[in-house]
Write an enzyme that holds these catalytic residues in place. Structure first.
Site, PDB file in Angstrom:
ATOM      1  N   GLU A 108     -36.030  20.276  11.327  1.00 35.98           N
ATOM      2  CA  GLU A 108     -37.386  20.580  11.834  1.00 35.98           C
ATOM      3  C   GLU A 108     -37.709  22.071  11.756  1.00 35.98           C
ATOM      4  OE1 GLU A 108     -37.981  18.718  15.696  1.00 35.98           O
ATOM      5  OE2 GLU A 108     -38.025  16.740  14.776  1.00 35.98           O
ATOM      6  N   GLU A 120     -35.396  10.777  11.980  1.00 37.38           N
ATOM      7  CA  GLU A 120     -35.582  10.717  13.443  1.00 37.38           C
ATOM      8  C   GLU A 120     -36.824   9.881  13.708  1.00 37.38           C
ATOM      9  OE1 GLU A 120     -35.443  14.161  15.997  1.00 37.38           O
ATOM     10  OE2 GLU A 120     -34.093  15.198  14.616  1.00 37.38           O
TER      11      GLU A 120
HETATM   12  O1  AHR Z   1     -34.003  13.742  18.999  1.00 39.18           O
HETATM   13  C1  AHR Z   1     -34.412  14.724  19.900  1.00 39.18           C
HETATM   14  C2  AHR Z   1     -35.000  15.956  19.219  1.00 39.18           C
HETATM   15  O2  AHR Z   1     -36.200  15.621  18.604  1.00 39.18           O
HETATM   16  C3  AHR Z   1     -34.189  16.548  18.093  1.00 39.18           C
HETATM   17  O3  AHR Z   1     -33.237  17.431  18.541  1.00 39.18           O
HETATM   18  C4  AHR Z   1     -35.225  17.265  17.291  1.00 39.18           C
HETATM   19  O4  AHR Z   1     -34.892  17.341  15.940  1.00 39.18           O
HETATM   20  C5  AHR Z   1     -36.498  16.499  17.554  1.00 39.18           C
HETATM   21  O5  AHR Z   1     -37.537  17.324  17.920  1.00 39.18           O
END
Ligand code: AHR
Length: 505
Positions: A173, A292
């Site tokens: 990210e 994610e």
């Molecule tokens: O999964 C939780 C968080 O969400 C992770 O650390 C990050 O990559 C995202 O913002």
């Protein structure tokens, strides 16, 4: 009763599903690692301190790949802190989540756990506070057989065989202002391209994931994808997508439609990849790693409070969303969306796996239980392997605050040629009425009903606890099969798994 029609034909195919779309994620965050997978003082801990009860549940899910060690955590992580003799490992501040990292678990311990639960690792490198050299060093430590400083160090630490980790994420990210070492698209693109180039010189067999946007609401989306891919296109194999949703204004019909936003996200990223492909006159196609995804909002307020007012704890309860029945329905819709895009989405990670926005929850020194979202994930992972079929579906529709023409029926089907099985995954988004599904699957001769699993609950806000599991699937679906035709009643607000099999098998 409203009715929906579906045509399934074994020749109409999206593509072969890459099993890695049923991946997950474990970050050094909250109680995911410490007091999640690892709790040496627990009565069920094995010789390495890993909880056997947790491992059993992870194995039940057949998780093919797990992203590690972050997440936001990785952008401030020194991987060297987690190797070598335990007593020499430093305790450090984790700035991402404002906690204390003891470094008791590092890459070697995590690799051991991964082998025990029979999964592959998707490793992320730190491109926040660190860069090319550190990424090369960890790759050499993990994958190089022997005879170099880092490979010999691994051997000295007791791990003779290289891990051969195939998939590597170039940071996490990096478009997000919250990220330690946040970068502009041009800064990230250059660094990721150079890091990836060096990494592939060490091990040309690896596959690399270039960071895409953190969600669809990012002001830099989709320009971020276009600019970064200009730099990373030749070296990367995948681009990442992340997305979390929540029912913040308690509008469930709207909430259940959010998978349409995800579908749009996927389509936009595919178009952007292919635009850069055309621009570069490239023959190579970049695929998608949705590494994610989940529902995440229940714990937001309490986490902000913990991080602000009670920082620097070891393994505090963070991101411990208690999932409701309606969350499981959206998770089901999101899984269906991945299957529909099986030709381009090759990896996806339910974030995360244990305790932190997770299907599996534990009590310190106590039991383990399955959250509501465990079930659609389990069903998709078990029965969603094979060929994604391209269905023709006609469903009644509804409008919501943010969406128009939302089909009540969200569905897909997977053909497992080897087993002689077809599985229909279907969500009825209608909160008031059952839906009649009339399905023609005549190209599958001699197929009959194996079972119709249903996840349903009168209370959309019901949730599971250690001692009470009101949300768990039943084999009581109403399905009739006759001569290549299926008639099923999909109960209001329900997740359905209709399994058909070849009688001759
Ligand atoms: O999964 C939780 C968080 O969400 C992770 O650390 C990050 O990559 C995202 O913002």
């Amino acid at each position: 009763m409203k009715a929906a029609k579906m045509l399934i034909d074994k020749e109409f195919r999206v593509g072969i599903i890459d099993n890695r779309i049923y991946g997950s994620f474990i970050e050094h965050l909250g109680r995911a690692v410490y007091n999640g997978i690892y709790e040496p003082s627990h009565p069920l801990a094995d010789e390495d301190g890993f909880r056997r009860d947790v491992m059993e549940m992870v194995k039940e899910l057949k998780v093919p790949i797990i992203r590690y060690p972050g997440g936001n955590f990785v952008s401030g992580y020194n991987w060297e802190d987690g190797i070598g003799p335990l007593e020499l490992r430093p305790q450090k501040l984790d700035l991402a989540w404002r906690t204390l990292e003891t470094n008791e678990i590092g890459i070697n311990e995590f690799a051991k756990w991964s082998q025990k639960v029979d999964t592959e690792i998707m490793m992320a490198v730190n491109l926040g506070t660190r860069g090319i050299a550190e990424a090369c060093n960890i790759l050499e430590y993990c994958n190089h057989p022997k005879g170099t400083y880092y490979s010999d160090l691994r051997i000295k630490h007791g791990y003779k065989d290289p891990y051969k980790i195939k998939t590597w994420c170039l940071g996490n990210e990096m478009d997000g202002p919250w990220q330690i070492g946040h970068k502009t698209s041009a800064e990230y693109g250059r660094l990721a391209a150079e890091t990836g180039k060096a990494m592939k010189l060490i091990d040309p067999s690896i596959e690399l994931v270039s960071c895409g946007s953190s969600n669809t609401a990012m002001p830099t989306f989709p320009e971020w994808e276009a600019v970064t891919l200009e730099h990373t296109y030749d070296v990367a194999d995948y681009i990442s997508l992340h997305q979390y949703y929540g029912n913040k204004d308690n509008n469930t019909s709207n909430f259940l439609a959010l998978s349409l936003d995800m579908d749009n996200f996927i389509k936009t990223v595919i178009s952007t990849c292919d635009y850069i492909k055309a621009k570069k006159r490239s023959k190579k196609t970049i695929n998608l790693s949705f590494d994610e995804w989940n529902v995440w909002f229940h714990s937001n307020e309490s986490d902000e409070n913990t991080m602000k007012n009670n920082p620097w704890q070891k393994a505090p309860a963070l991101l411990e969303d208690t999932y409701t029945f309606e969350d499981a329905l959206l998770v089901g819709c999101m899984l269906i969306t991945f299957i529909k895009h099986a030709d381009r989405v090759k990896m996806a990670c339910l974030a995360q796996l244990v305790n932190v926005i997770a299907p599996i929850m534990t009590e310190n020194n106590g039991g383990v239980w399955k959250q509501t979202i465990f079930y659609p994930y389990l069903h998709a992972s078990l029965y969603g392997r094979g060929i994604a079929l391209n269905l023709v579906v006609s469903s009644p529709k509804y409008d919501t605050k943010d969406f128009t023409d939302v089909p009540y029926l969200e569905s897909t089907a997977v053909y497992n040629e080897e087993k002689g099985e077809v599985t229909i995954f279907a969500v009825n988004r209608d909160l008031e009425e059952d839906l009649l599904l009339e399905c023609d699957f005549r190209s599958f001769e001699n197929y009959s009903l194996i079972e119709h699993l249903v996840l349903e609950c009168n209370d959309l806000k019901a949730y599971n606890t250690l001692n009470h599991q009101p949300v768990s699937p039943k084999r009581n679906g109403q399905s009739k099969v006759d001569n290549g035709r299926l008639e099923a009643v999909l109960h209001k607000a329900s997740w359905n798994v209709i399994r058909l099999g070849n009688k001759k098998n």
